[in-house]
Design an enzyme around this catalytic site. Structure first.
Site, PDB file in Angstrom:
ATOM      1  N   GLY A   1     -45.182  34.615 -59.866  1.00 56.88           N
ATOM      2  CA  GLY A   1     -44.707  35.411 -58.734  1.00 56.88           C
ATOM      3  C   GLY A   1     -45.733  36.501 -58.468  1.00 56.88           C
ATOM      4  O   GLY A   1     -46.928  36.335 -58.773  1.00 56.88           O
TER       5      GLY A   1
ATOM      6  N   GLU B   1     -31.735  43.032 -44.841  1.00 57.05           N
ATOM      7  CA  GLU B   1     -32.808  42.204 -44.250  1.00 57.05           C
ATOM      8  C   GLU B   1     -32.268  40.825 -43.854  1.00 57.05           C
ATOM      9  O   GLU B   1     -32.642  40.274 -42.816  1.00 57.05           O
ATOM     10  CB  GLU B   1     -33.970  42.071 -45.235  1.00 57.05           C
TER      11      GLU B   1
ATOM     12  N   ALA C   1     -41.664  44.305 -55.406  1.00 51.38           N
ATOM     13  CA  ALA C   1     -42.946  43.585 -55.414  1.00 51.38           C
ATOM     14  C   ALA C   1     -44.089  44.598 -55.500  1.00 51.38           C
ATOM     15  O   ALA C   1     -45.106  44.343 -56.157  1.00 51.38           O
ATOM     16  CB  ALA C   1     -43.060  42.756 -54.139  1.00 51.38           C
ATOM     17  N   GLN C   2     -43.898  45.717 -54.830  1.00 47.14           N
ATOM     18  CA  GLN C   2     -44.914  46.775 -54.838  1.00 47.14           C
ATOM     19  C   GLN C   2     -45.280  47.148 -56.287  1.00 47.14           C
ATOM     20  O   GLN C   2     -46.447  47.221 -56.675  1.00 47.14           O
ATOM     21  CB  GLN C   2     -44.336  47.986 -54.105  1.00 47.14           C
TER      22      GLN C   2
HETATM   23  P1  FAD Z   1     -41.180  36.991 -58.744  1.00 48.72           P
HETATM   24  O1  FAD Z   1     -42.132  37.338 -57.673  1.00 48.72           O
HETATM   25  O2  FAD Z   1     -39.766  36.746 -58.353  1.00 48.72           O
HETATM   26  O3  FAD Z   1     -41.743  35.695 -59.504  1.00 48.72           O
HETATM   27  C1  FAD Z   1     -41.163  35.129 -60.647  1.00 48.72           C
HETATM   28  C2  FAD Z   1     -41.820  33.760 -60.862  1.00 48.72           C
HETATM   29  O4  FAD Z   1     -41.378  33.229 -62.117  1.00 48.72           O
HETATM   30  C3  FAD Z   1     -41.449  32.721 -59.806  1.00 48.72           C
HETATM   31  O5  FAD Z   1     -42.602  32.003 -59.411  1.00 48.72           O
HETATM   32  C4  FAD Z   1     -40.459  31.791 -60.517  1.00 48.72           C
HETATM   33  O6  FAD Z   1     -40.486  30.460 -60.044  1.00 48.72           O
HETATM   34  C5  FAD Z   1     -40.990  31.865 -61.951  1.00 48.72           C
HETATM   35  N1  FAD Z   1     -39.963  31.574 -62.957  1.00 48.72           N
HETATM   36  C6  FAD Z   1     -38.718  32.101 -63.049  1.00 48.72           C
HETATM   37  N2  FAD Z   1     -38.092  31.637 -64.148  1.00 48.72           N
HETATM   38  C7  FAD Z   1     -38.954  30.793 -64.746  1.00 48.72           C
HETATM   39  C8  FAD Z   1     -38.898  30.020 -65.935  1.00 48.72           C
HETATM   40  N3  FAD Z   1     -37.815  30.026 -66.733  1.00 48.72           N
HETATM   41  N4  FAD Z   1     -39.975  29.280 -66.277  1.00 48.72           N
HETATM   42  C9  FAD Z   1     -41.089  29.264 -65.501  1.00 48.72           C
HETATM   43  N5  FAD Z   1     -41.206  29.987 -64.373  1.00 48.72           N
HETATM   44  C10 FAD Z   1     -40.153  30.741 -64.000  1.00 48.72           C
HETATM   45  N6  FAD Z   1     -39.943  44.216 -52.904  1.00 48.72           N
HETATM   46  C11 FAD Z   1     -40.821  44.983 -52.209  1.00 48.72           C
HETATM   47  O7  FAD Z   1     -41.614  45.732 -52.825  1.00 48.72           O
HETATM   48  N7  FAD Z   1     -40.870  44.951 -50.854  1.00 48.72           N
HETATM   49  C12 FAD Z   1     -40.083  44.138 -50.116  1.00 48.72           C
HETATM   50  O8  FAD Z   1     -40.150  44.129 -48.888  1.00 48.72           O
HETATM   51  C13 FAD Z   1     -39.155  43.310 -50.806  1.00 48.72           C
HETATM   52  N8  FAD Z   1     -38.374  42.455 -50.121  1.00 48.72           N
HETATM   53  C14 FAD Z   1     -37.529  41.615 -50.798  1.00 48.72           C
HETATM   54  C15 FAD Z   1     -36.759  40.707 -50.053  1.00 48.72           C
HETATM   55  C16 FAD Z   1     -35.890  39.858 -50.700  1.00 48.72           C
HETATM   56  C17 FAD Z   1     -35.081  38.873 -49.887  1.00 48.72           C
HETATM   57  C18 FAD Z   1     -35.780  39.889 -52.120  1.00 48.72           C
HETATM   58  C19 FAD Z   1     -34.841  38.938 -52.830  1.00 48.72           C
HETATM   59  C20 FAD Z   1     -36.535  40.792 -52.859  1.00 48.72           C
HETATM   60  C21 FAD Z   1     -37.426  41.657 -52.207  1.00 48.72           C
HETATM   61  N9  FAD Z   1     -38.217  42.569 -52.910  1.00 48.72           N
HETATM   62  C22 FAD Z   1     -39.109  43.378 -52.236  1.00 48.72           C
HETATM   63  C23 FAD Z   1     -38.185  42.610 -54.388  1.00 48.72           C
HETATM   64  C24 FAD Z   1     -39.347  41.733 -54.919  1.00 48.72           C
HETATM   65  O9  FAD Z   1     -39.323  40.463 -54.314  1.00 48.72           O
HETATM   66  C25 FAD Z   1     -39.310  41.571 -56.443  1.00 48.72           C
HETATM   67  O10 FAD Z   1     -39.217  42.835 -57.037  1.00 48.72           O
HETATM   68  C26 FAD Z   1     -40.580  40.851 -56.903  1.00 48.72           C
HETATM   69  O11 FAD Z   1     -40.606  39.528 -56.402  1.00 48.72           O
HETATM   70  C27 FAD Z   1     -40.703  40.830 -58.432  1.00 48.72           C
HETATM   71  O12 FAD Z   1     -41.904  40.221 -58.781  1.00 48.72           O
HETATM   72  P2  FAD Z   1     -42.027  39.397 -60.135  1.00 48.72           P
HETATM   73  O13 FAD Z   1     -43.464  39.037 -60.294  1.00 48.72           O
HETATM   74  O14 FAD Z   1     -41.358  40.129 -61.238  1.00 48.72           O
HETATM   75  O15 FAD Z   1     -41.155  38.085 -59.900  1.00 48.72           O
HETATM   76  P1  NAD Z   2     -29.582  46.566 -54.722  1.00 48.53           P
HETATM   77  O1  NAD Z   2     -29.108  46.750 -56.102  1.00 48.53           O
HETATM   78  O2  NAD Z   2     -30.634  47.439 -54.215  1.00 48.53           O
HETATM   79  O3  NAD Z   2     -28.345  46.662 -53.705  1.00 48.53           O
HETATM   80  C1  NAD Z   2     -27.134  46.003 -53.984  1.00 48.53           C
HETATM   81  C2  NAD Z   2     -26.008  46.608 -53.151  1.00 48.53           C
HETATM   82  O4  NAD Z   2     -24.810  45.884 -53.435  1.00 48.53           O
HETATM   83  C3  NAD Z   2     -25.741  48.074 -53.462  1.00 48.53           C
HETATM   84  O5  NAD Z   2     -25.697  48.787 -52.254  1.00 48.53           O
HETATM   85  C4  NAD Z   2     -24.396  48.043 -54.185  1.00 48.53           C
HETATM   86  O6  NAD Z   2     -23.615  49.204 -53.927  1.00 48.53           O
HETATM   87  C5  NAD Z   2     -23.748  46.805 -53.592  1.00 48.53           C
HETATM   88  N1  NAD Z   2     -22.715  46.206 -54.456  1.00 48.53           N
HETATM   89  C6  NAD Z   2     -22.750  46.058 -55.805  1.00 48.53           C
HETATM   90  N2  NAD Z   2     -21.611  45.471 -56.243  1.00 48.53           N
HETATM   91  C7  NAD Z   2     -20.862  45.213 -55.151  1.00 48.53           C
HETATM   92  C8  NAD Z   2     -19.589  44.593 -54.962  1.00 48.53           C
HETATM   93  N3  NAD Z   2     -18.851  44.123 -55.985  1.00 48.53           N
HETATM   94  N4  NAD Z   2     -19.103  44.485 -53.705  1.00 48.53           N
HETATM   95  C9  NAD Z   2     -19.833  44.956 -52.643  1.00 48.53           C
HETATM   96  N5  NAD Z   2     -21.032  45.553 -52.782  1.00 48.53           N
HETATM   97  C10 NAD Z   2     -21.556  45.667 -54.011  1.00 48.53           C
HETATM   98  O7  NAD Z   2     -30.017  45.014 -54.633  1.00 48.53           O
HETATM   99  P2  NAD Z   2     -30.948  44.260 -53.574  1.00 48.53           P
HETATM  100  O8  NAD Z   2     -30.672  44.711 -52.194  1.00 48.53           O
HETATM  101  O9  NAD Z   2     -30.822  42.823 -53.897  1.00 48.53           O
HETATM  102  O10 NAD Z   2     -32.408  44.737 -53.985  1.00 48.53           O
HETATM  103  C11 NAD Z   2     -32.962  44.353 -55.255  1.00 48.53           C
HETATM  104  C12 NAD Z   2     -34.318  45.008 -55.429  1.00 48.53           C
HETATM  105  O11 NAD Z   2     -35.256  44.451 -54.496  1.00 48.53           O
HETATM  106  C13 NAD Z   2     -34.282  46.509 -55.164  1.00 48.53           C
HETATM  107  O12 NAD Z   2     -35.140  47.133 -56.056  1.00 48.53           O
HETATM  108  C14 NAD Z   2     -34.829  46.638 -53.762  1.00 48.53           C
HETATM  109  O13 NAD Z   2     -35.497  47.864 -53.563  1.00 48.53           O
HETATM  110  C15 NAD Z   2     -35.792  45.473 -53.687  1.00 48.53           C
HETATM  111  N6  NAD Z   2     -35.898  45.009 -52.277  1.00 48.53           N
HETATM  112  C16 NAD Z   2     -36.736  45.698 -51.466  1.00 48.53           C
HETATM  113  C17 NAD Z   2     -36.830  45.343 -50.137  1.00 48.53           C
HETATM  114  C18 NAD Z   2     -37.769  46.107 -49.234  1.00 48.53           C
HETATM  115  O14 NAD Z   2     -38.486  46.970 -49.716  1.00 48.53           O
HETATM  116  N7  NAD Z   2     -37.809  45.807 -47.941  1.00 48.53           N
HETATM  117  C19 NAD Z   2     -36.079  44.264 -49.639  1.00 48.53           C
HETATM  118  C20 NAD Z   2     -35.213  43.594 -50.516  1.00 48.53           C
HETATM  119  C21 NAD Z   2     -35.125  43.979 -51.837  1.00 48.53           C
END
Ligand code: FAD
Ligand code: NAD
Length: 405
Positions: free
Chosen positions: A12, A170, A318-319
């Site tokens: 990731g 989002e 991700a940041q």
């Molecule tokens: P990941 O990027 O999730 O990568 C994990 C990798 O491990 C994957 O390739 C997966 O396939 C692999 N893997 C998992 N389990 C196994 C296993 N058992 N064996 C082998 N491989 C495995 N953060 C931001 O900073 N800005 C954003 O705008 C933002 N937007 C987001 C939007 C969404 C919809 C979501 C869900 C999250 C968002 N986040 C954002 C949070 C961010 O995506 C995560 O914090 C980030 O991806 C974490 O990076 P990582 O390297 O830990 O894991």
């Molecule tokens: P989060 O933990 O940030 O938010 C989860 C939300 O669900 C909270 O507002 C919480 O009060 C609510 N919640 C918890 N239990 C509940 C329940 N039983 N019923 C109803 N609501 C409930 O989780 P996320 O939004 O998945 O984000 C995960 C991580 O990924 C965070 O660190 C976030 O900053 C990051 N992320 C960042 C971006 C971005 O920067 N654009 C986008 C997506 C995710």
């Protein structure tokens, strides 16, 4: 002389950055580098809400891992990690074992369901390419089926999103754009569709700038989203959800689609491997190593780093994962070259931007508030930047987002 073996688990953000940095920094004779990942592709986790709503094809959010690594320097192994045996310095895969001298764990997060009944069985998640594809198909199937049934089931057209954190918001932004398209494609009356966001906290996006939160709520309400704030999901059933508001008030909402976007925890491999963790996240040392295991680094969503200013963990993003990958690559290079002094990880938080669909967003960047088109452009710049850091301009041209104006 035997050279050290570095094994990176997960391709990731954190793992892939570590791998591409190491292939630049180390010579082939200095270390053997192995990258292990479940799939042969990397996906942009931060774009999954788009693939889940169907506003971006899932192939747009992923690319082949071998297209960005130098196979002379990094050996790629496709495999699922089952457990880490840190005493024997061994990783157990579904289809074999790998020994290591240094390990980087970057396996990402998993949905946190807080033990709420029925969520694992009946709710959808926005977790990876497979779950996103399944959710998109499921929603489309409800629209396709609605008009065929003699007795119209309005709950087919009800979508509940649990959690108004960044992921939930989002996804709602994308749904807001996708629903009118689905209505047109499947001859469904827009007024029959309900999109309900259930949030336990007293506000949407708890902790974020209130002015920007108001902007986001207004935009999403305009697109037809109903918010149930201060309302917690207590149970998920095959028919929908049970929510509670206040002490005694409970209510059932019938919905064929329930999406759980209410938080994440570290990968289950962490706890299975006996690391001391809080919700699957290991509190790492400042140099990102695990206390007591000097040869194991943990980064990304599996790691926990405290923000000393507020004495609370940084949210997993991700940041942070990308910045940690850069530091780990430097620290591994130092260790391989016999240097004892390692760099400490100091997060450099540039801001947060939350999209509200393709052409709208809110954000705070370098302390400045942004809304609308400007914020949306910034979001695409951020999305393209992560591609650039891994694969340079070539990857940006291949997979980047250019629908900026
Ligand atoms: P990941 O990027 O999730 O990568 C994990 C990798 O491990 C994957 O390739 C997966 O396939 C692999 N893997 C998992 N389990 C196994 C296993 N058992 N064996 C082998 N491989 C495995 N953060 C931001 O900073 N800005 C954003 O705008 C933002 N937007 C987001 C939007 C969404 C919809 C979501 C869900 C999250 C968002 N986040 C954002 C949070 C961010 O995506 C995560 O914090 C980030 O991806 C974490 O990076 P990582 O390297 O830990 O894991
Ligand atoms: P989060 O933990 O940030 O938010 C989860 C939300 O669900 C909270 O507002 C919480 O009060 C609510 N919640 C918890 N239990 C509940 C329940 N039983 N019923 C109803 N609501 C409930 O989780 P996320 O939004 O998945 O984000 C995960 C991580 O990924 C965070 O660190 C976030 O900053 C990051 N992320 C960042 C971006 C971005 O920067 N654009 C986008 C997506 C995710």
């Amino acid at each position: 002389m035997r050279i050290p073996k570095i094994v990176i688990l997960g391709a990731g953000y954190g793992g892939l950055i570590t791998a591409v940095r190491l292939q630049k920094q180390l010579g082939v004779n200095e270390a053997e580098v192995v990258l292990v990942n479940k799939n042969d592709y990397h996906y942009e986790t931060t774009w999954l809400h788009e693939a889940s709503a169907g506003t971006l094809h899932h192939d747009r959010v992923r690319y082949d891992i071998t297209s960005v690594i130098d196979r002379h320097k990094v050996d790629f192994v496709q495999g699922t990690v089952m457990e880490i045996n840190k005493e024997e310095k061994k990783v157990v895969l579904e289809n074999g074992e790998i020994n290591y001298d240094y390990l980087v764990v970057a396996l990402g997060g998993e949905p946190e369901t807080f033990g709420i009944k029925g969520l694992k069985e009946f709710a959808f998640g926005i977790t990876n390419v497979n779950s996103s594809r399944q959710l998109r198909e499921h929603i489309e199937y409800q629209f396709a089926t609605y008009n065929i049934e003699e007795e119209k089931k309005d709950e087919r057209l009800t979508i509940v999103v649990g959690g108004a954190g960044f992921t939930g918001i989002e996804f709602l932004g994308e749904l807001g754009n996708r629903i009118p398209e689905l209505c047109q494609e499947y001859d469904v009356d827009f007024n029959k569709v309900r999109v309900i966001c259930v949030e336990a906290a007293p506000t949407v996006l708890p902790g974020f700038d209130p002015e920007l939160v108001d902007y986001a709520v207004a935009v999403l309400e305009q697109k037809g989203v109903e918010f149930m704030i201060g309302t917690a999901i207590k149970e998920c059933t095959p028919e929908g959800i049970i929510v509670s508001k206040g002490e005694n008030e409970t209510m059932e909402i019938k919905a064929e689609t329930v999406v759980w976007a209410a938080g994440i925890r570290g990968n289950s491999v962490i706890e299975k491997s006996g690391f001391e963790a809080m919700r699957g996240r290991v509190k790492v040392q400042p140099d990102l190593r695990v206390p007591g295991f000097e040869d194991v680094f943990i980064i990304g969503d599996c790691s926990l780093v405290i923000n000393e200013e507020i004495n609370r963990p940084y949210p997993p993003t991700a940041q942070i994962a990308i910045q940690q990958g850069e530091v780990v690559a430097k620290n591994l290079t130092a260790l391989v070259r016999g240097k004892a002094e390692l760099e400490n990880f100091v997060p450099d938080i540039k801001g947060t931007v939350c999209s509200l669909g393709e052409d709208d967003a809110i954000g705070v960047v370098y302390g400045k508030k942004l809304t609308g088109g400007k914020a949306s452009i910034m979001k695409k710049v951020i999305d393209n930047r992560s591609l650039y850091l891994v694969g340079g301009a070539g990857l940006v041209l291949k997979k980047g987002k250019f629908n900026i104006l």
